[in-house]
Design a protein around this motif. Sequence first.
Motif, PDB file in Angstrom:
ATOM      1  N   GLY A 159      11.683  -8.221  -5.778  1.00  0.00           N
ATOM      2  CA  GLY A 159      10.657  -9.141  -5.297  1.00  0.00           C
ATOM      3  C   GLY A 159      10.683  -9.240  -3.775  1.00  0.00           C
ATOM      4  N   ALA A 185       3.889  -9.727  -6.425  1.00  0.00           N
ATOM      5  CA  ALA A 185       3.266 -10.662  -7.374  1.00  0.00           C
ATOM      6  C   ALA A 185       4.042 -11.972  -7.451  1.00  0.00           C
ATOM      7  N   GLY A 186       3.326 -13.036  -7.811  1.00  0.00           N
ATOM      8  CA  GLY A 186       3.934 -14.339  -8.079  1.00  0.00           C
ATOM      9  C   GLY A 186       4.804 -14.804  -6.942  1.00  0.00           C
ATOM     10  N   GLU A 192       9.261 -11.364 -11.584  1.00  0.00           N
ATOM     11  CA  GLU A 192       8.193 -10.429 -11.225  1.00  0.00           C
ATOM     12  C   GLU A 192       8.737  -9.008 -11.118  1.00  0.00           C
ATOM     13  N   ASN A 195       8.923  -7.677 -14.594  1.00  0.00           N
ATOM     14  CA  ASN A 195       7.568  -7.305 -15.058  1.00  0.00           C
ATOM     15  C   ASN A 195       7.195  -5.927 -14.536  1.00  0.00           C
ATOM     16  N   GLU A 196       7.410  -5.721 -13.249  1.00  0.00           N
ATOM     17  CA  GLU A 196       6.963  -4.484 -12.619  1.00  0.00           C
ATOM     18  C   GLU A 196       7.786  -3.285 -13.100  1.00  0.00           C
TER      19      GLU A 196
ATOM     20  N   GLU B  62       3.028 -13.835 -17.452  1.00  0.00           N
ATOM     21  CA  GLU B  62       3.828 -12.614 -17.291  1.00  0.00           C
ATOM     22  C   GLU B  62       3.171 -11.446 -18.028  1.00  0.00           C
ATOM     23  N   GLN B  71      -4.030  -8.256 -13.770  1.00  0.00           N
ATOM     24  CA  GLN B  71      -3.045  -9.233 -13.266  1.00  0.00           C
ATOM     25  C   GLN B  71      -3.710 -10.217 -12.313  1.00  0.00           C
TER      26      GLN B  71
END
Lengths: 451, 308
Positions: A159, A185-186, A192, A195-196, B62, B71
């Motif tokens: 992140g 993101a976020g 995050e 997620n990625e 998520e 997204q």
Amino acid sequence: MSTGDHERTHESNRERERERERERNADATFGDDYGGQYVPEALMPALQELEDAYERYVLENEDGFMDEFHERMRDFGGRPTPLQRADRLSERYDREIYLKREDLLHGGAHKLNNALGQVLLAKYMGKERIIAETGAGQHGTATAMAAAHLDMPCEIYMGRTDINRQRPNVYRMRMNGAEVNPVTAGSGTLKEAINETMRDWATTVEHTHYVIGSIVGPHPFPKLVRDFQSVIGDEIREQIREEAGRLPDSVVACAGGGSNTMGTFHAFVRDDDVDLYAVEAGGSSLEIDAEEGLAPNSATLSTGTDGVLHGAMTKLLQSEEGQIVESHSVSAGLDYAGVGPELAHLVETGRVTPVNVDDDAALNGFHRLSNLEGIIPALESSHALGYLERAAGTAADTSSGQRPRDEHTDELGDLVVVNVSGRGDKDLETVLEETEKRDLEAAPDVEVFDA
Amino acid sequence: MSDAVTENEYDSDVEAAIRENHPALITYITAGDPSLEDTKEYVEALDRGGSDLIELGLPFSEPIAEGPTIQAAINRALAAGTTPEGFFELVDDLETEAPLLVMTYYNMILQYGGSEAPRASDGRAAKPRDKPEVRPFVERAAGAGLSGIIVPDLPAEEAGPLRAACDDHGLDLVFIIAPTTEGQRLDDIMSQVSGFAYVQARLGTTGARANVSSATHESLARLEEYDVPKAVGFGVSEGDHAAEIVEAGADGVIVGSALVDIIAEHGSDTGAAAERLEAKAAELKRGARRGADSLTVDGEDAPEPEQP
């Protein structure tokens, strides 16, 4: 009975034991609910391939996989790590305190146990590329080291916020030849990054292995990571028997995702007389601000509710509608809104006791160990030490007379093992900054820093 | 069309929508992007444009199966305060020709209706019932008139409880077939197809692409022997793609990110966005028809069209 008969009986007992273990490990869940495989369809074949590899190489030591793992952990990693009696802490708390020194493992944290195990497994599986997420950067650096050691291309997702607050670790990964991909993101933290990494894996799954950094994610990851980390508890068991002649009364470890926690606890789960304490980050408060989607803590085991995140049913910090909230802790490595499903299960059954300490107590734990024992612990591990003070600390404190004792005070017992999961060099900037903001009893004079 | 005939001939509205409108256009947008009021207009525009099924995304924080476009849409919808209840109220209000499906992540389904406690705004942590349950969501979805559910993080192995609840309420639970789905798992999943088989055109996440992947052709060839409606999604953005995919044997195409892009470009200009969405849907539907026509006209090179 002849020696041969005895060996045969012993051998068949071991065989039966292994068989039972295999059956348990083939289960995708812990208990009825926790765990599972809640992932996009595209990843299911890869998980099944990994289940197969887990069974053959890790559980059955096919092609001598586990032998090579242990050998490399010895030569490259520096295992076994010591179990050290903490003399000042033992005096302070009026009981025997032992520290498991995972901070002395190569890379400065327990993370290498898992990273090396999984990169080696990927090699045995014929994968050509490694990806991993990282929060504080400890798992990323361990994976980068393991990938360099085993000559595998490696990309780390991290992140943006974490990159900014953990720059030295970013450089370490780069030095070891890994690519570091920022995730914007976020809030740009661990959630995050996971997620990625999952998105990358869903694209590259045919030739890439995802080295997940904790006992989280879909089956078989929680078991696989636990098994690589369980070397911690296996060593403690042997070492404490040698040192103290018996098993400890209690074992204390910090818990974020929970890899050092389960690594430490696994060997003791069946010893009912050994109490297991998972110390979570209480952050600045245990309340969730659902409107802002914020939890100023990451005390998932203590306050979380059941749900599905990152492939597993587990305890989560979430709003009542099911949105995952942003967690917070002064320690980046504990800063996660989920927790390993096995820990959720062991808490649910009462085998593991979840407790938590706030940022202040963790910082005091950091300073106390640094000052009294000459060991600078990671902020993550400092939570375990913060809890030790709360549960056992009064003996040495004459200035304030008494201090509130935790309900588990007497339960910690006379012989306590605390896992020092990592060293704190990476945290010095944060600790200086956070210490200046506070009036911490265990902190050294701040003027020293100003000079 | 007559409902009575539909019920006799096909297992569900969803299957009927694809079979009867072959080749079908399935469109996706994220509910609440940029607001639920806008979503209502956009859905109606897609319906007018010729969508045969419409998927509405219920945003989850998520979204691991989505690429950057969706997204971002989910983030906009969450920032606008989209809740499951608001979503269902939107669906209550919608009257479309095309049956509606909800696409969301499993945790949203598990947590729905879980708390009798005061709302979250009082600052307390959520304290739902002891174990999350899928039934309240499915009941509410059926009540709102939704015809099916798609859950990108719920593989067939974990779908038992949701499948049972959907069966009880007459909803389809649509499974995704990935390029990596093969062998016994493929057989198992194809034997329990509900509504249609959602054929993922390529590995990776959702998102508009410039061309049709070779994996699409391979997947459709691999699935040829299964007599279930097949719709292809992930990366489809133009009428020509739709034509190519239908020509390769699909019964429908699924388009999401290309529509979400239109919504993102127009920001608060709802009218203009709605017009373009309608036109885009029409272009995609024409493309799909073109693909189907080339199969019947160009009989020598192409395989026989499927019955009927």
